[in-house]
Design an enzyme around this catalytic site. Structure first.
Site, PDB file in Angstrom:
ATOM      1  N   ASP A  61      22.864  62.710  52.176  1.00  0.00           N
ATOM      2  CA  ASP A  61      21.470  63.104  51.957  1.00  0.00           C
ATOM      3  C   ASP A  61      20.660  63.204  53.247  1.00  0.00           C
ATOM      4  OD1 ASP A  61      20.925  63.216  48.928  1.00  0.00           O
ATOM      5  OD2 ASP A  61      22.088  61.365  49.145  1.00  0.00           O
ATOM      6  N   GLU A  66      12.771  63.934  55.788  1.00  0.00           N
ATOM      7  CA  GLU A  66      11.406  63.445  55.573  1.00  0.00           C
ATOM      8  C   GLU A  66      11.381  62.002  55.074  1.00  0.00           C
ATOM      9  OE1 GLU A  66       7.739  65.212  53.232  1.00  0.00           O
ATOM     10  OE2 GLU A  66       9.313  64.668  51.828  1.00  0.00           O
ATOM     11  N   ASP A  67      12.407  61.615  54.336  1.00  0.00           N
ATOM     12  CA  ASP A  67      12.381  60.275  53.741  1.00  0.00           C
ATOM     13  C   ASP A  67      12.556  59.163  54.769  1.00  0.00           C
ATOM     14  OD1 ASP A  67      11.934  61.145  51.127  1.00  0.00           O
ATOM     15  OD2 ASP A  67      14.041  61.700  50.923  1.00  0.00           O
ATOM     16  N   ARG A  86      21.009  55.308  51.609  1.00  0.00           N
ATOM     17  CA  ARG A  86      20.289  56.167  52.551  1.00  0.00           C
ATOM     18  C   ARG A  86      19.739  55.395  53.759  1.00  0.00           C
ATOM     19  NH1 ARG A  86      16.587  60.746  50.404  1.00  0.00           N
ATOM     20  NH2 ARG A  86      17.015  61.265  52.577  1.00  0.00           N
ATOM     21  N   ARG A 131      11.701  54.687  44.332  1.00  0.00           N
ATOM     22  CA  ARG A 131      12.180  54.493  45.706  1.00  0.00           C
ATOM     23  C   ARG A 131      11.214  53.685  46.586  1.00  0.00           C
ATOM     24  NH1 ARG A 131      16.127  58.537  46.808  1.00  0.00           N
ATOM     25  NH2 ARG A 131      17.299  58.749  44.856  1.00  0.00           N
ATOM     26  N   HIS A 160       9.778  61.653  43.723  1.00  0.00           N
ATOM     27  CA  HIS A 160       8.795  61.184  44.708  1.00  0.00           C
ATOM     28  C   HIS A 160       7.387  61.717  44.372  1.00  0.00           C
ATOM     29  CE1 HIS A 160      12.339  61.052  47.700  1.00  0.00           C
ATOM     30  NE2 HIS A 160      11.919  59.800  47.595  1.00  0.00           N
ATOM     31  N   CYS A 248      10.927  67.766  52.023  1.00  0.00           N
ATOM     32  CA  CYS A 248      11.996  66.795  52.334  1.00  0.00           C
ATOM     33  C   CYS A 248      12.799  67.184  53.562  1.00  0.00           C
ATOM     34  CB  CYS A 248      12.996  66.685  51.198  1.00  0.00           C
ATOM     35  SG  CYS A 248      12.336  66.929  49.593  1.00  0.00           S
TER      36      CYS A 248
HETATM   37  C1  CIR Z   1      17.874  61.624  47.003  1.00  0.00           C
HETATM   38  O1  CIR Z   1      18.059  61.416  45.799  1.00  0.00           O
HETATM   39  O2  CIR Z   1      17.484  60.721  47.747  1.00  0.00           O
HETATM   40  C2  CIR Z   1      18.165  62.978  47.566  1.00  0.00           C
HETATM   41  N1  CIR Z   1      19.246  63.573  46.858  1.00  0.00           N
HETATM   42  C3  CIR Z   1      16.931  63.871  47.484  1.00  0.00           C
HETATM   43  C4  CIR Z   1      15.822  63.412  48.390  1.00  0.00           C
HETATM   44  C5  CIR Z   1      14.643  64.326  48.347  1.00  0.00           C
HETATM   45  N2  CIR Z   1      13.646  63.920  49.255  1.00  0.00           N
HETATM   46  C6  CIR Z   1      12.354  64.156  49.099  1.00  0.00           C
HETATM   47  O3  CIR Z   1      11.928  64.655  48.067  1.00  0.00           O
HETATM   48  N3  CIR Z   1      11.520  63.754  50.056  1.00  0.00           N
END
Ligand code: CIR
Length: 266
Positions: A61, A66-67, A86, A131, A160, A248
């Site tokens: 991922d 961005e996360d 992650r 999260r 999110h 993201c």
């Molecule tokens: C997740 O589930 O963490 C990733 N497959 C998708 C993350 C998407 N991130 C975001 O919307 N900021």
């Protein structure tokens, strides 16, 4: 306005991204890479310089960069993602940001995903999602400091906060109905996404003021245009299948720091 955006390459392991529901056919890293390139070009056409961090096969991922960090007032908060798989994504992102700005860290037991943080003017909205937890929100409040008001927002049925609401400008939001309480965003105008267009609320405000959105949301694009914004579209469908959207895929910095950021790879 100009800006700089950090992106991260799509690994072959993208096929193993976390998804809320099983995905069929399997995720396609090659298609994702083509879409990622078009997304990067759209950011550049919209006034962002870009840096591309190397992929890490251990982190499927990772391109949802961005996360991993929140940037505010030319400082970064390296997050502690809510999904344990992650957490290893953060260190290289923090190291890249540390070359141009101070970086602070969310400490255990805090959990915070950058996708849950939406800054609009002097307010920092933060999703209470699967999260991001209370300790993570406290860490964000400490980082944001007294000049910003941190506003927690319950998020329902999407990953999110920014899956449900993003900013078109400093006074206007784009929101998917039924996911968040609009009353939390008092004083701001709200454009609603069109019925049946999932993921449509997740858009990027380009440095030139245009709105970059997913190609699969034409009716929402019409609504945004009717509200007075110029719209550009890019196909990010493969990332959508992995529960991600446009925001993201980059960490965007809107400031003079842009000129001092170096390109990490071609
Ligand atoms: C997740 O589930 O963490 C990733 N497959 C998708 C993350 C998407 N991130 C975001 O919307 N900021």
């Amino acid at each position: 306005m100009t800006g700089h955006a950090f992106l991260r390459e799509v690994p072959d392991s993208f096929v193993r991204c976390i998804t809320a529901a099983p995905v069929s056919p399997p995720l396609d890293p090659r298609l994702a890479r083509r879409q990622h390139r078009a997304y990067r070009e759209a950011l550049e056409a919209g006034g962002f310089g870009t840096s591309l961090l190397k992929a890490d096969e251990a982190h499927p991922d990772g391109s949802f960069i961005e996360d991993a960090a929140v940037v505010l007032d030319e400082r970064a908060l390296a997050t502690r993602p809510g999904h344990p798989s992650r957490r290893g994504e953060v260190a290289p992102v923090a190291a890249a940001l540390a070359e141009i700005m101070p970086v602070l860290f969310v400490e255990e037991p805090g959990c915070l995903d950058g996708g849950d943080v939406l800054t609009v003017g002097d307010r920092v909205f933060v999703g209470i999602s699967g999260r991001t937890n209370r300790d993570g929100i406290e860490a964000l409040a400490g980082f944001a400091g007294p000049r910003r008001r941190v506003v927690p927002v319950e998020v329902t049925g999407v990953l999110h906060l920014k899956s449900a609401v993003t900013a078109l400008d400093e006074r206007t939001l784009l929101m998917e109905p039924g996911r968040v309480d609009p009353m939390r965003f008092d004083g701001l105008d709200i454009v609603l996404t069109a019925p049946g267009e999932d993921h449509a609320a997740n858009v990027v405000r380009l440095a030139d003021g245009r709105i970059l959105m997913g190609a699969a949301s034409p009716e929402t694009a019409d609504r945004i245009a009717a509200a007075g914004f110029e719209v550009a579209a890019v196909d990010v469908s493969e990332f959508g299948r992995a529960d991600g959207g446009l925001t993201c895929l980059s960490i965007r910095i809107r400031s003079g720091l842009a000129s001092s950021a170096r390109i990490l790879s071609a």
